[in-house]
Structures are given as C-alpha cells and as structure tokens.
Scaffold this active site. Structure first.
Site, PDB file in Angstrom:
ATOM      1  N   TYR A 134       0.796  -1.224   0.000  1.00  0.00           N
ATOM      2  CA  TYR A 134       0.000   0.000   0.000  1.00  0.00           C
ATOM      3  C   TYR A 134       0.830   1.276   0.000  1.00  0.00           C
ATOM      4  O   TYR A 134       0.279   2.372  -0.143  1.00  0.00           O
ATOM      5  CB  TYR A 134      -0.945   0.000   1.213  1.00  0.00           C
ATOM      6  CG  TYR A 134      -2.223  -0.772   0.960  1.00  0.00           C
ATOM      7  CD1 TYR A 134      -2.208  -2.157   0.841  1.00  0.00           C
ATOM      8  CD2 TYR A 134      -3.444  -0.115   0.826  1.00  0.00           C
ATOM      9  CE1 TYR A 134      -3.371  -2.864   0.600  1.00  0.00           C
ATOM     10  CE2 TYR A 134      -4.607  -0.814   0.588  1.00  0.00           C
ATOM     11  CZ  TYR A 134      -4.573  -2.176   0.475  1.00  0.00           C
ATOM     12  OH  TYR A 134      -5.728  -2.869   0.231  1.00  0.00           O
ATOM     13  N   LYS A 185       2.632 -15.373   2.760  1.00  0.00           N
ATOM     14  CA  LYS A 185       2.872 -16.136   1.530  1.00  0.00           C
ATOM     15  C   LYS A 185       4.369 -16.372   1.436  1.00  0.00           C
ATOM     16  O   LYS A 185       5.009 -16.086   0.426  1.00  0.00           O
ATOM     17  CB  LYS A 185       2.297 -15.342   0.332  1.00  0.00           C
ATOM     18  CG  LYS A 185       2.236 -16.100  -0.963  1.00  0.00           C
ATOM     19  CD  LYS A 185       1.241 -17.250  -0.993  1.00  0.00           C
ATOM     20  CE  LYS A 185       1.450 -18.074  -2.243  1.00  0.00           C
ATOM     21  NZ  LYS A 185       0.717 -19.352  -2.208  1.00  0.00           N
ATOM     22  N   ASP A 218      -3.457 -18.410   0.969  1.00  0.00           N
ATOM     23  CA  ASP A 218      -4.405 -19.094   0.072  1.00  0.00           C
ATOM     24  C   ASP A 218      -5.174 -20.163   0.830  1.00  0.00           C
ATOM     25  O   ASP A 218      -6.391 -20.294   0.701  1.00  0.00           O
ATOM     26  CB  ASP A 218      -3.705 -19.632  -1.192  1.00  0.00           C
ATOM     27  CG  ASP A 218      -2.425 -20.405  -0.916  1.00  0.00           C
ATOM     28  OD1 ASP A 218      -1.943 -20.398   0.235  1.00  0.00           O
ATOM     29  OD2 ASP A 218      -1.900 -21.027  -1.865  1.00  0.00           O
ATOM     30  N   ASP A 242      -6.853  -6.963   3.836  1.00  0.00           N
ATOM     31  CA  ASP A 242      -7.950  -6.328   3.090  1.00  0.00           C
ATOM     32  C   ASP A 242      -8.842  -7.405   2.478  1.00  0.00           C
ATOM     33  O   ASP A 242     -10.067  -7.373   2.623  1.00  0.00           O
ATOM     34  CB  ASP A 242      -7.360  -5.432   1.999  1.00  0.00           C
ATOM     35  CG  ASP A 242      -8.443  -4.792   1.136  1.00  0.00           C
ATOM     36  OD1 ASP A 242      -9.436  -4.318   1.704  1.00  0.00           O
ATOM     37  OD2 ASP A 242      -8.297  -4.789  -0.099  1.00  0.00           O
ATOM     38  N   ASP A 246     -13.019  -8.888   3.614  1.00  0.00           N
ATOM     39  CA  ASP A 246     -14.251  -8.931   2.810  1.00  0.00           C
ATOM     40  C   ASP A 246     -14.878 -10.332   2.901  1.00  0.00           C
ATOM     41  O   ASP A 246     -16.109 -10.455   2.956  1.00  0.00           O
ATOM     42  CB  ASP A 246     -13.981  -8.562   1.339  1.00  0.00           C
ATOM     43  CG  ASP A 246     -14.207  -7.058   1.059  1.00  0.00           C
ATOM     44  OD1 ASP A 246     -13.960  -6.244   1.966  1.00  0.00           O
ATOM     45  OD2 ASP A 246     -14.633  -6.718  -0.068  1.00  0.00           O
TER      46      ASP A 246
HETATM   47  C1  IPM Z   1     -10.611  -1.049   2.933  1.00  0.00           C
HETATM   48  C2  IPM Z   1     -10.615  -0.545   1.498  1.00  0.00           C
HETATM   49  C3  IPM Z   1      -9.367   0.271   1.182  1.00  0.00           C
HETATM   50  C4  IPM Z   1      -8.166  -0.650   1.386  1.00  0.00           C
HETATM   51  C5  IPM Z   1      -9.350   0.876  -0.222  1.00  0.00           C
HETATM   52  C6  IPM Z   1     -10.497   1.850  -0.410  1.00  0.00           C
HETATM   53  C7  IPM Z   1      -8.059   1.562  -0.567  1.00  0.00           C
HETATM   54  O1  IPM Z   1     -10.779  -1.609   0.617  1.00  0.00           O
HETATM   55  O2  IPM Z   1     -10.476  -0.221   3.851  1.00  0.00           O
HETATM   56  O3  IPM Z   1     -10.766  -2.245   3.154  1.00  0.00           O
HETATM   57  O4  IPM Z   1      -7.807  -1.413   0.487  1.00  0.00           O
HETATM   58  O5  IPM Z   1      -7.591  -0.620   2.465  1.00  0.00           O
HETATM   59 MN    MN Z   2     -11.272  -3.461   1.598  1.00  0.00          MN
END
Ligand code: IPM
Ligand code: MN
Ligand code: NAD
Length: 352
Positions: A134, A185, A218, A242, A246
C-alpha cells in the site's frame, strides 16, 4: 468527545447519517457530550475545488479524539486520488498501524454457511495498516506502450511487522483467547515474508500461554469458508488483511455488517465500516447501516465509553433479531428506517 466525521462518497453518506443518529441517541441516553465536526472531504469536494484535503488536514484530524469515515471512492475519480489522500493518507500520517476488524456473526440466520452459526464465526483480524504494497513505492516506465514496466514494491519492516504481531498477541491475552494464527505467503515471497516468519516466531515465544500457528494466505482463504470456527485471532499484512476481511464481511451476513478501527493505541484513531461507497446503491436508502453503527461502537469502546458501545451493539442485535433491517440481510426497511429503529431502541432501553 470531539469527533471528526467524513461521510465521503456514495453510500458512505447514507450510512454515516445513521451512524450519527445512533451516536446522538447514546449521547442523550448516557448524558455524554459528543461534538461532531463534519468535514466535506469527498469526491464532490475534490472535483469542485481540486483539493483532496487541506494542507493542514492531517494535523487537523489529530486534534480530534477520533475520526469517523463513511466510505471513499467514486467512479468520476478514476485514479482514486482523493481516497488515497484522505483514507490511506490518514492511515499513514497518523500511523494507524492496527487495522482492527472483528468478524462476529450476530444471528445464526445470517450465516452464509451450511450448519455454521454464531459459535463458529467469531474471531478478530488484525491487518497491518501502514506498510506492505500500500505504500505506493514504485513507478511505471514506458507507460502506455507495449514495453511498459510497472513496479509496485512491498515494504515490510521489522518495526512494522513486530508491532502488529505483538498487538495481536496482547489482544489475545487481554481477551482470554488461546490461539493466534499468522497468514503470509512466505513460500513464494521469500524476502518480505521471511521477516514475518522470523518475527512471528520471536513474538510468539514471549507468549507461552498462546498457541501460535501459521497458514499460507491461500489456504486461509479456503479455511475461512470451510472451517471458520478454528480461528480466534488472525494477524496478517495489509493486502491479505484487506482481502480476507471482505470474506469476513460475507461470513457476518454481508459486507454491510462489518466494522473496523484504524488504530494507533493511545492516539487519534479512525473508525469506518469495512465496505466501500457501493456506487450502485448510493442515495437510494437501501445500504445497510449496521457496519457503520458497529464502527461507532468500536470507536466509543476505544475511547473508554464501554456502556455506550454496548448499548449500540445490543440495539443492533435487537434490530436483527426482529428483522428491523435492510433487504440485503432479509429485512424490508430502508437505511434511514433502520437508523430510526436502532436510535429509538437505545432511547427506550435507557428510559426503562
Ligand atoms: C478497505 C478498502 C481500502 C483498502 C481501499 C479503499 C483503498 O478496501 O479499507 O478495506 O484497500 O484498504
Ligand atoms: Mn477493503
Ligand atoms: P463496496 O464495498 O463498495 O461494494 C461491493 C458490494 O458489496 C456492493 O455492490 C453491495 O452489493 C455490497 N455492499 C457493500 N456495502 C453494503 C452495504 N452497506 N449495504 C448493502 N450492501 C453493501 O466495494 P466496491 O464496489 O469494490 O468499491 C466501490 C468503491 O468503494 C471503490 O471506489 C472502492 O475503492 C471504494 N472502497 C472504499 C472503502 C473505504 O472507504 N473504506 C472500502 C472499500 C472500497
């Protein structure tokens, strides 16, 4: 408390309005003064003024007890410049190295997995938040041609890796957990992730009461879906964290349910739902505001207002139990109506 509020873009605005409503409800119910300052930083503001955030923007944020963010991201800003300055910039400049992302299923009916419920989906992810890929170190050579070379470096420092791993072990110890799992990884990324291996061994040795384990990322992605009950605390790098959070959002019933903190212990920290600005849902009164509300609870808890945080969590759980929710998790209400219900529930409970 002095809180900076950056509603941002898309559904960030929709869910922030409800998070603010709920903050107002706990503030009245508990007699705790909460002063909000709304900052206009967003795609709209950037497109209008050319400014992502003012020159003293990060310094300004440091003067608040905490920062609340809705979401940033807009198709009109193709390079995501404003989101990088406002969100990633704040993570870096305020050195918010702990990305705290609890994954807690609040109702068995929301589980996306067959035969898995609340007892199986209850763990915490610590995502390193200031390094990794990042940092945007690299560049493009001969851009736009067939000879283009694009380099994006991944940064892993001893200090950065050490402090997030140590934080995960300390959190586990303080919360009665017995297991910490680190994901990397290191089989393919033999430089940077060898550092993660070394530091994980070093730090885990200082916590003999905690069982430390390792998975390749993975395999972890697979096990999160197949057997999430094995996890208590996960620690991983910025990018992997990240992605798996999700998955964590989906395990909680949907991305709209997931809350997070971007924390530097003891300093001004930033709280936001895990989801983004979801442009197709923006302004339609359909976005689920629960992730945003639970992020205010994480914020209050971090600022020492534990009873207020618990009140928000309890009201949200009651909304889910009685289907006072948005359609993504099976209810029939709009974003604003969920906010009204939860705020009213907090008031009723405080009056009773
Ligand atoms: C999160 C988002 C951010 C990240 C994006 C918007 C840059 O996906 O906070 O999870 O990848 O950290
Ligand atoms: Mn995210
Ligand atoms: P997203 O999280 O915005 O949405 C993905 C999908 O998840 C949506 O289409 C929707 O189906 C569902 N969803 C997300 N939040 C929801 C909610 N509250 N209620 C109901 N459903 C919800 O991810 P994306 O579409 O990949 O990204 C859109 C924009 O948001 C991009 O610009 C991205 O960079 C940005 N983004 C910002 C943040 C942040 O500010 N922290 C986080 C993630 C993505």
């Amino acid at each position: 408390m002095k809180i900076a509020v950056i509603a941002g873009d898309g559904i960030g605005k929709d869910v922030t309005a409800e998070a603010v409503k709920v903050l107002g409800a706990v503030s009245s119910a508990f007699g705790r003064r909460v002063d909000l300052e709304h900052l206009p930083w967003s795609a709209d503001h950037y497109l209008k003024t050319g400014e992502t955030l003012p020159a003293n923007g990060y310094q300004l944020l440091r003067e608040f007890d905490a920062v609340f963010v809705g979401a940033l991201g807009d198709p009109r800003v193709a390079d995501n410049r404003h989101a990088r300055d406002i969100l990633l910039g704040t993570r870096f400049e305020l050195d918010l190295y702990v990305n705290y992302r609890p994954v807690t299923l609040l109702d068995d009916r929301l589980s996306p997995l067959k035969d898995r419920g609340r007892k199986d989906i209850n763990f915490t992810v610590f995502r390193e938040n200031t390094e990794g890929v990042y940092v945007s170190i690299g560049g493009r050579f001969k851009a736009g041609t067939e000879d283009e070379v694009a380099i994006q470096e991944e940064i892993n420092t001893y200090k950065g890796v050490h402090r997030i791993i140590k934080h995960a072990f300390e959190f586990a110890t303080a919360n009665g957990h017995t297991k910490v799992c680190m994901a990397d990884k290191s089989n393919a990324m033999q430089q940077g992730h060898a550092l993660w291996q070394r530091v994980f061994k070093e730090v885990s040795g200082q916590f003999p009461g905690i069982t430390a384990s390792h998975q390749y990322i993975d395999a972890m992605a697979m096990f999160l879906v197949k057997d999430p009950g094995q996890y208590q605390v996960i620690v991983t790098n910025n990018l992997f964290g990240d992605i798996i959070t999700d998955i964590g959002g989906a395990l909680q019933g949907g991305l709209g349910m997931a809350a997070s903190g971007n924390i530097h212990p003891g300093k001004t920290s930033l709280f936001e739902p895990v989801h983004g600005s979801a442009p197709p849902l923006a302004g339609k009164n359909v976005a689920n505001p629960i992730g945003a509300m639970l992020s205010t609870a994480l914020m209050l808890e971090t600022l020492g207002a534990r009873d207020e945080a618990t009140a928000i969590e309890a009201a949200v759980e009651a909304a889910i139990a009685t289907d006072q929710t948005t359609t993504d998790i099976g209810g029939a209400l709009g974003t604003r109506e969920v906010g009204d219900w939860v705020a009213n529930r907090i008031k009723l409970k405080a009056d009773s």
